[in-house]
Design an enzyme around this catalytic site. Sequence first.
Site, PDB file in Angstrom:
ATOM      1  N   GLU A 120      38.228  29.915  38.141  1.00 10.73           N
ATOM      2  CA  GLU A 120      38.280  30.006  36.839  1.00 10.73           C
ATOM      3  C   GLU A 120      39.502  30.075  35.668  1.00 10.73           C
ATOM      4  O   GLU A 120      40.464  30.332  36.103  1.00 10.73           O
ATOM      5  CB  GLU A 120      37.466  31.975  36.144  1.00 10.73           C
ATOM      6  CG  GLU A 120      36.502  32.101  36.936  1.00 10.73           C
ATOM      7  CD  GLU A 120      35.831  33.301  36.472  1.00 10.73           C
ATOM      8  OE1 GLU A 120      34.593  33.926  36.191  1.00 10.73           O
ATOM      9  OE2 GLU A 120      36.712  34.833  37.161  1.00 10.73           O
ATOM     10  N   GLU A 157      30.254  39.411  44.896  1.00  7.03           N
ATOM     11  CA  GLU A 157      30.703  38.664  43.792  1.00  7.03           C
ATOM     12  C   GLU A 157      32.735  37.478  44.158  1.00  7.03           C
ATOM     13  O   GLU A 157      32.998  38.735  44.355  1.00  7.03           O
ATOM     14  CB  GLU A 157      30.864  38.295  42.868  1.00  7.03           C
ATOM     15  CG  GLU A 157      31.099  37.282  41.795  1.00  7.03           C
ATOM     16  CD  GLU A 157      31.229  37.525  40.366  1.00  7.03           C
ATOM     17  OE1 GLU A 157      31.766  36.613  39.428  1.00  7.03           O
ATOM     18  OE2 GLU A 157      30.039  38.371  39.453  1.00  7.03           O
TER      19      GLU A 157
END
Length: 453
Positions: free
Chosen positions: A152, A147
């Site tokens: 974010e 990932e």
Amino acid sequence: MDRMIRIALPLVACVGLAALATPAAAQAQTPVWEENFEGTSIDGNTWTYDVGTGCQIGICGWGNSELQYYTSRPENARIENGNLVIEARRENFEGSPFTSARLKTEGRVHFKYGTLEARIKTPEAGNGVWPAYWLLGAVGVWPDRGEIDIMEIGNVDGIAAGMANRLVGGAVHWNYGGGHASHADYADFPSDLHDDYRTYRMTWDPQFIRVSVDGLQYFEMAISDIEGASLHEFHAPHVLLLNLAVGGSYTGIFDPNGITAPLPGRMLVDWIRLYQDHPDSELHIGGNNATPPGRFGIYSEQSGLAGALDFGSNADLFVWNNLSPIAGAPFEGNEAMAFRASAGQWFGLGILTDYRNMSAYAGGALKFHMRTTTPATFKIGINTSFGDSWVDFTANGPNYGLVRDGQWHEVTIPFSAFYDLDLHAVKQMFMVVADPPAQDVEFFIDNVYYQSP
């Protein structure tokens, strides 16, 4: 974004702008792939959705205790004024207190290495809204698939420090020694990120993954020590995801009443561009690799097929549990799936392939021949980007042409009978599974194929 709790090898740093490096400007070149959101609706040849709370695939709250229900409704995801709009809303829906959307290119666009840029306007994060722009490995189960979190916002530490809308983070997750490893960096941007569109850029090559916002780097991970640090995941194709979560472990807010960020909150994506110049780069565009219509052989030796799997080359038959081969004449050709399952244990098998774009078969059917005498319930399934989808075969229910008399019968299951089936991205084209039967079971399956309309 997927199961963000860091449980092994945390290497986390938070840096200020004084420590940020300014990466070299991207060379002027033509994108190998781009998305400009110029149409009137979201392009299903490029994007699909994760829907629900994650419980349907065994990770309730999407592995992060998130509070929203992801939908594919235009209320939560749409094209508007040349932007992709992902909107989080406070509303009761299917037992969840919030709704939002999570889009992905799984089965449609996969790539390895390159420079990926996106022009994004994030919502006001406040307390509990969590926008994300990220990648997941195209193959495998997390964290084995890898990932890469490009952007974010809304981290619990940023909330506590009063800079929820300035703290931007990047991270990577992978499997190290059988456990979850991660590395994350954060930066305090000089102004609120949601005030304007920002350009988030990831550069990914065999040596490094680096991420910047408006030219200022805030994340770096060396990935060249593939064997020593078990970094194989970052040298394989990934898919792109965009979503807007509400609450959960990243935000540190688990009570719907604790969400004070303004809602509805909207994440706007103006464009996305991928550039590739490394010789080992890879790019898969699913729409360029659609299987032609007709009859596609899954496990069939019949003639006149539009295409067929080649076992040992691009397909494998996996016996999952409690199946022993037995002798039996095939329906056609030279081979058949012939197995015995013992009473008291579940049994199952699956045919695993690479991604297959079978969209030309929508409206068609899965067909196969089967003979058995068992009254036991079993399921026939297909695995796609939405996960497993099953059709039940019960003694007194629909059996789609199967008669349990020990003779060969043709079974025809319309694809419409499967729940949440994404024929653009088929990963396991045929599966059989059953709960523990009361008595031993013998079954024979042959001539398995997809039939287009």
